[in-house]
Design a protein around this motif. Structure first.
Motif, short mmCIF file in Angstrom:
data_model
loop_
_atom_site.label_atom_id
_atom_site.label_comp_id
_atom_site.label_asym_id
_atom_site.label_seq_id
_atom_site.Cartn_x
_atom_site.Cartn_y
_atom_site.Cartn_z
N UNK A 5 2.99 5.15 -14.23
CA UNK A 5 1.58 4.96 -13.92
C UNK A 5 1.42 4.38 -12.52
N UNK A 6 0.56 5.03 -11.75
CA UNK A 6 0.22 4.55 -10.41
C UNK A 6 -1.02 3.67 -10.50
N UNK A 7 -0.94 2.45 -9.96
CA UNK A 7 -2.07 1.52 -9.92
C UNK A 7 -2.37 1.21 -8.46
N UNK A 8 -3.61 1.48 -8.02
CA UNK A 8 -4.01 1.21 -6.64
C UNK A 8 -5.30 0.38 -6.66
N UNK A 36 -3.16 3.93 1.64
CA UNK A 36 -2.12 4.43 2.53
C UNK A 36 -0.73 4.14 1.98
N UNK A 37 -0.57 2.96 1.37
CA UNK A 37 0.72 2.63 0.77
C UNK A 37 1.03 3.56 -0.40
N UNK A 38 -0.02 3.96 -1.12
CA UNK A 38 0.16 4.78 -2.31
C UNK A 38 0.45 6.24 -1.99
N UNK A 39 0.05 6.70 -0.81
CA UNK A 39 0.19 8.12 -0.48
C UNK A 39 1.64 8.60 -0.54
N UNK A 40 2.56 7.79 -0.06
CA UNK A 40 3.97 8.17 -0.09
C UNK A 40 4.47 8.30 -1.52
N UNK A 41 4.01 7.39 -2.37
CA UNK A 41 4.38 7.45 -3.79
C UNK A 41 3.85 8.72 -4.44
N UNK A 42 2.60 9.06 -4.12
CA UNK A 42 1.97 10.25 -4.70
C UNK A 42 2.76 11.50 -4.34
N UNK A 44 6.00 11.67 -3.40
CA UNK A 44 7.45 11.67 -3.64
C UNK A 44 7.89 11.17 -5.02
N UNK A 45 6.97 10.64 -5.80
CA UNK A 45 7.33 10.14 -7.13
C UNK A 45 6.70 10.99 -8.22
N UNK A 46 7.37 11.05 -9.35
CA UNK A 46 6.79 11.71 -10.52
C UNK A 46 5.83 10.74 -11.19
N UNK A 47 4.58 11.14 -11.34
CA UNK A 47 3.53 10.27 -11.89
C UNK A 47 2.88 10.94 -13.09
N UNK A 48 2.58 10.15 -14.11
CA UNK A 48 1.95 10.69 -15.32
C UNK A 48 0.47 10.34 -15.42
N UNK A 71 -3.04 18.85 -5.52
CA UNK A 71 -1.72 19.31 -5.96
C UNK A 71 -1.39 19.01 -7.42
N UNK A 72 -2.04 17.99 -8.00
CA UNK A 72 -1.60 17.52 -9.32
C UNK A 72 -2.75 17.49 -10.33
#
Length: 231
Positions: A5-8, A36-42, A44-48, A71-72
């Protein structure tokens, strides 16, 4: 396998609190205080699932939501400090699946996260389990319940889990009007929090855009005023 889970949220106390509650449910958390910090995670990481605050210091949550939807299709829950209908509708229009108004009860948000993940996992095909396919068709539209793909004129149309649920229900009941109440119950099932008609309206509008459909001259989704929708 634990969902990711991505939390921003730029409010550190809220982001940290969400991290604790979600980790207690055995989720893997990617936490950021700015978009901006989250963009790299979005990228390059697998997010559910993503939880995005609207009021961020650099890029607002709406733009981040839009970036993800390019994209997702995983679920997005928006956090808003305002109990304003325009914020909710804007988020839903850009592809969010749900919204939560601050201040909120952490356990309510956890319930919404679980509900969205149930729907997402249900409509994400399993590579190991063979399930007989049901294919719904209407004119140049088709919906495959095994691959969870929607095609218009042979071209795949990306749908969010909520959009897929709504379209599937309408296709299952071709020619029959599905009331707003029945649509709510079928899509959100056991979720105890209230929904209003604008939520369904925005998802229907988004579906129509993807299907190149219009409310004025519907080819697929027809509004039955005061009742609901039908295909």
């Amino acid at each position: 396998m634990s969902e990711k889970i991505l939390v921003v949220d730029d409010e550190h106390d809220i982001a940290d609190l969400l991290e604790v509650y979600l980790q207690n449910e055995n989720y893997i958390i990617y936490k950021y205080y700015s978009a901006k910090e989250a963009l790299d995670c979005i990228e390059n990481k697998e997010i559910d699932l993503a939880i995005l605050d609207i009021m961020l210091p650099d890029i607002n949550g709406f733009s981040l939501c839009q970036k993800i939807r390019e994209k997702y299709t995983y679920p997005i829950i928006m956090l808003t400090a305002k109990d304003e209908e325009t914020d909710k509708i804007t988020g839903l229009t850009l592809g969010a699946d749900d919204y939560v108004t601050k201040p909120f009860r952490p356990l309510e948000l956890i319930a919404r996260v679980k509900a969205q993940l149930r729907r997402y996992n249900k409509y994400t095909p399993s590579p190991v389990k063979e399930v007989p396919a049901t294919i719904f068709t209407y004119k140049k539209l088709s919906l495959n319940t095994q691959t969870y793909e929607c095609a218009l004129e042979g071209k795949i149309i990306p749908l969010t889990p909520t959009e897929f649920s709504i379209l599937r229900i309408l296709l299952e009941n071709q020619g029959v009007v599905v009331s707003l109440e029945d649509l709510f119950h079928s899509v959100w099932k056991d979720e105890y929090y209230s929904k209003n008609s604008s939520t369904i309206t925005v998802h229907i509008r988004h579906l129509r855009e993807k299907l190149k459909d219009t409310a004025e001259k519907p080819k697929y989704i027809k509004t039955i005023w005061g009742v609901g929708y039908k295909i």
